[in-house]
Design a protein around this motif. Structure first.
Motif, PDB file in Angstrom:
ATOM      1  N   HIS A 105      -1.481  26.461  11.301  1.00  0.00           N
ATOM      2  CA  HIS A 105      -2.244  27.656  10.991  1.00  0.00           C
ATOM      3  C   HIS A 105      -3.719  27.265  10.879  1.00  0.00           C
ATOM      4  O   HIS A 105      -4.036  26.148  10.460  1.00  0.00           O
ATOM      5  N   GLN A 107      -7.979  28.679  10.108  1.00  0.00           N
ATOM      6  CA  GLN A 107      -8.960  29.663   9.668  1.00  0.00           C
ATOM      7  C   GLN A 107     -10.296  29.272  10.290  1.00  0.00           C
ATOM      8  O   GLN A 107     -10.652  28.090  10.305  1.00  0.00           O
ATOM      9  N   LYS A 158      -5.812  34.613   0.723  1.00  0.00           N
ATOM     10  CA  LYS A 158      -5.532  33.722   1.841  1.00  0.00           C
ATOM     11  C   LYS A 158      -5.139  32.357   1.303  1.00  0.00           C
ATOM     12  O   LYS A 158      -5.280  32.080   0.100  1.00  0.00           O
ATOM     13  N   VAL A 422      -1.085  30.241  14.274  1.00  0.00           N
ATOM     14  CA  VAL A 422      -1.657  31.495  13.769  1.00  0.00           C
ATOM     15  C   VAL A 422      -3.112  31.225  13.412  1.00  0.00           C
ATOM     16  O   VAL A 422      -3.439  30.184  12.842  1.00  0.00           O
ATOM     17  N   TYR A 424      -6.555  32.865  11.512  1.00  0.00           N
ATOM     18  CA  TYR A 424      -7.139  33.877  10.640  1.00  0.00           C
ATOM     19  C   TYR A 424      -8.664  33.769  10.747  1.00  0.00           C
ATOM     20  O   TYR A 424      -9.258  32.831  10.199  1.00  0.00           O
ATOM     21  N   PRO A 466     -12.807  39.689   6.715  1.00  0.00           N
ATOM     22  CA  PRO A 466     -11.996  39.464   7.913  1.00  0.00           C
ATOM     23  C   PRO A 466     -12.763  39.847   9.176  1.00  0.00           C
ATOM     24  O   PRO A 466     -13.456  40.872   9.215  1.00  0.00           O
ATOM     25  N   LEU A 489      -5.476  34.973  19.969  1.00  0.00           N
ATOM     26  CA  LEU A 489      -5.013  34.936  18.576  1.00  0.00           C
ATOM     27  C   LEU A 489      -5.891  35.805  17.684  1.00  0.00           C
ATOM     28  O   LEU A 489      -5.406  36.396  16.712  1.00  0.00           O
ATOM     29  N   ASN A 492      -4.760  39.289  18.175  1.00  0.00           N
ATOM     30  CA  ASN A 492      -3.507  39.507  17.452  1.00  0.00           C
ATOM     31  C   ASN A 492      -3.742  39.789  15.977  1.00  0.00           C
ATOM     32  O   ASN A 492      -3.000  40.549  15.356  1.00  0.00           O
ATOM     33  N   SER A 493      -4.781  39.151  15.429  1.00  0.00           N
ATOM     34  CA  SER A 493      -5.044  39.310  13.993  1.00  0.00           C
ATOM     35  C   SER A 493      -5.741  40.633  13.676  1.00  0.00           C
ATOM     36  O   SER A 493      -5.831  41.022  12.516  1.00  0.00           O
TER      37      SER A 493
END
Length: 495
Positions: A105, A107, A158, A422, A424, A466, A489, A492-493
């Motif tokens: 994952h 960020q 988060k 993933v 973020y 975000p 990605l 997708n978020s």
């Protein structure tokens, strides 16, 4: 003794040590914690305070964080998502067809509201800039965020990160030691990876048997300059014990990144003759001028309007570059020719590409270096003594990604998930408390405020929220779209 008690003791001792170091001054050679770092670790009344005793014990499941003030951070993110440099089972440096960070994952913090970091340097406001690097790191290590810049409280949650990748060269050079002090002081086990250090370590490995080393640095006008890179090269070469001579040939790649982004001052696809608003290299004898005697070696693409001449003829004195390839050709030939004219007997073993966007023109760069290596004049290979047979371009992002994998694997902190990665994404925006007359037409802080803010205060002028497409320009979206895995990605978020 509980983990929380051990960490509390660790914080107390570290703060005491920091206060001692600070009293010694810079002349003592010690680096103390910044005041903002001391507040983050030990002042529970501060807005920067973070209770690191509550940091997760098991780091492997946490995300990897990246921050930058430009879209270059997404370039580094793409490398993390797509890198395949290791065998995921054995850890050997052999590609296995599986992404090295598969299942991790991530960020990414696009610190747009404080961009460009170089603006703080120009304004002489390094103190605030250093604080901002700590704020970026604290956000990634935190577990909350604002949903909107008008929110008074951080209501979003988060995961904190297990590693910070410092993507910005300016943050790397001017803030890495401060970020390191924060991570060490936190007692969390979180580590940081930086692009400059990773690239220079790779470049130093190209030294010859006598310890001689010659490195080229191709950098952009914005951001870290040759001076900073050369400083790190010489320091790390000395620390590694190289006994020979160390040479650095720098080239300011004026126009390469700008031409790629479509800046009309450097490339105008509609132009047919030389124009007045051109900002690229011109014919002359000064540094970063086109040398008319090297026209055959530049090998410029002259198809269509890739080169522009004054109206009425092909006068070299008015020549203008008008394609990305020709900018690349000009700068690489200029660097290698300067090496040849210097009389250096140490061939250039590598060129560090100090701008992430340069990775998009690696095919052109490889072609130009091959042409130069095989260039003959009067039956003599003119550049064979200037270019090592083992020459290579070094991409700092690629080097940093390799270092990140090695560090996480050695520490047993790879997630090893079987699922897809993933991402973020976050972006910083001016706080709603910033007066409207201090904002420009795009809603960002005017430069006078942005680069003139005082250090040492707890005033919140930017908030991390975000990521959303409405927060970036169409040009920024185009730049992010250059990194397809990352952009997919991100999309997708958003939904």
């Amino acid at each position: 003794m509980s983990v929380r008690i051990r960490r509390t003791i660790h914080y107390t001792l570290l703060l005491a040590a920091s206060a001692l170091l600070g009293s010694c001054g810079d002349g003592g050679g010690s680096v103390s914690m910044l005041p903002i770092t001391q507040k983050a670790i030990g002042d529970s009344t501060s807005v920067y305070y973070t209770d690191f005793s509550k940091y997760p014990q098991e780091l492997s499941r946490l995300p990897i964080g990246v921050f930058d003030c430009s879209t270059d951070g997404f370039a580094v993110m793409e490398k993390l998502l797509t890198a395949d440099n290791f065998d995921n089972i054995t850890g050997h440096p052999v590609p296995d067809g599986i992404a090295d960070f598969g299942g991790e994952h991530f960020q990414v913090l696009y610190d747009k509201s404080n961009a460009p970091y170089g603006g703080f340097l120009e304004a002489g406001n390094v103190d605030f800039l250093k604080e901002q690097f700590i704020r970026d790191a604290l956000f990634l290590m935190g577990d909350k965020y604002y949903n909107l810049s008008v929110d008074e409280y951080q209501s979003g949650y988060k995961d904190p990160v297990k590693m910070i990748v410092v993507s910005s060269p300016v943050a790397d050079y001017y803030g890495m030691s401060d970020i390191g002090a924060l991570l060490e002081g936190s007692g969390t086990g979180v580590k940081a990876v930086n692009l400059i250090g990773s690239a220079v370590r790779e470049a130093i490995s190209g030294a010859d048997e006598e310890g001689n080393l010659c490195i080229g640095v191709l950098y952009s006008p914005d951001g870290v300059t040759s001076r900073e890179y050369e400083t790190v090269i010489r320091e790390m070469a000395s620390d590694s014990g190289l006994a020979g001579r160390v040479q650095v040939f720098n080239q300011e790649g004026c126009g390469i990144a700008a031409a790629m982004s479509g800046d009309i001052r450097y490339v105008d696809t509609s132009a047919r003759v030389a124009r007045k608003d051109y900002a690229g290299p011109v014919t002359g004898i000064s540094y970063n001028n086109i040398d008319a005697t090297l026209i055959d070696r530049y090998g410029f693409d002259n198809h269509g309007n890739a080169l522009l001449y004054p109206a009425g003829g092909r006068n070299l004195s008015g020549l203008q570059l008008n394609s990305v390839e020709n900018y690349v050709r000009y700068h690489l030939v200029s660097m290698i020719e300067r090496h040849r004219r210097s009389g250096s007997r140490i061939p250039i073993s590598s060129i560090i590409l100090a701008d992430c966007s340069f990775c998009h023109v690696r095919d052109i760069m490889d072609k130009v270096m091959s042409e130069l290596y095989n260039y003959k004049r009067g039956g003599i290979y003119l550049y064979r003594s200037s270019i090592s047979p083992d020459f290579r371009f070094i991409d700092p992002a690629e080097c940093a990604v390799k270092d990140a994998y090695r560090m996480l694997r050695e520490d047993g902190m790879l997630a090893l998930r079987g699922s897809k990665s993933v991402l973020y994404p976050f972006v910083s925006l001016p706080s709603s408390s910033v007066p409207a007359d201090s904002l420009d037409s795009q809603g960002m802080m005017k430069e006078s405020l942005r680069f003139g803010r005082r250090s040492g205060t707890e005033t919140i002028t930017t908030k991390v929220v975000p990521f959303a497409l409405r927060y970036v320009t169409s040009q920024e979206v185009k730049e992010i779209e250059l990194y397809p895995e990352t952009f997919s990605l991100i999309r997708n978020s958003l939904y």
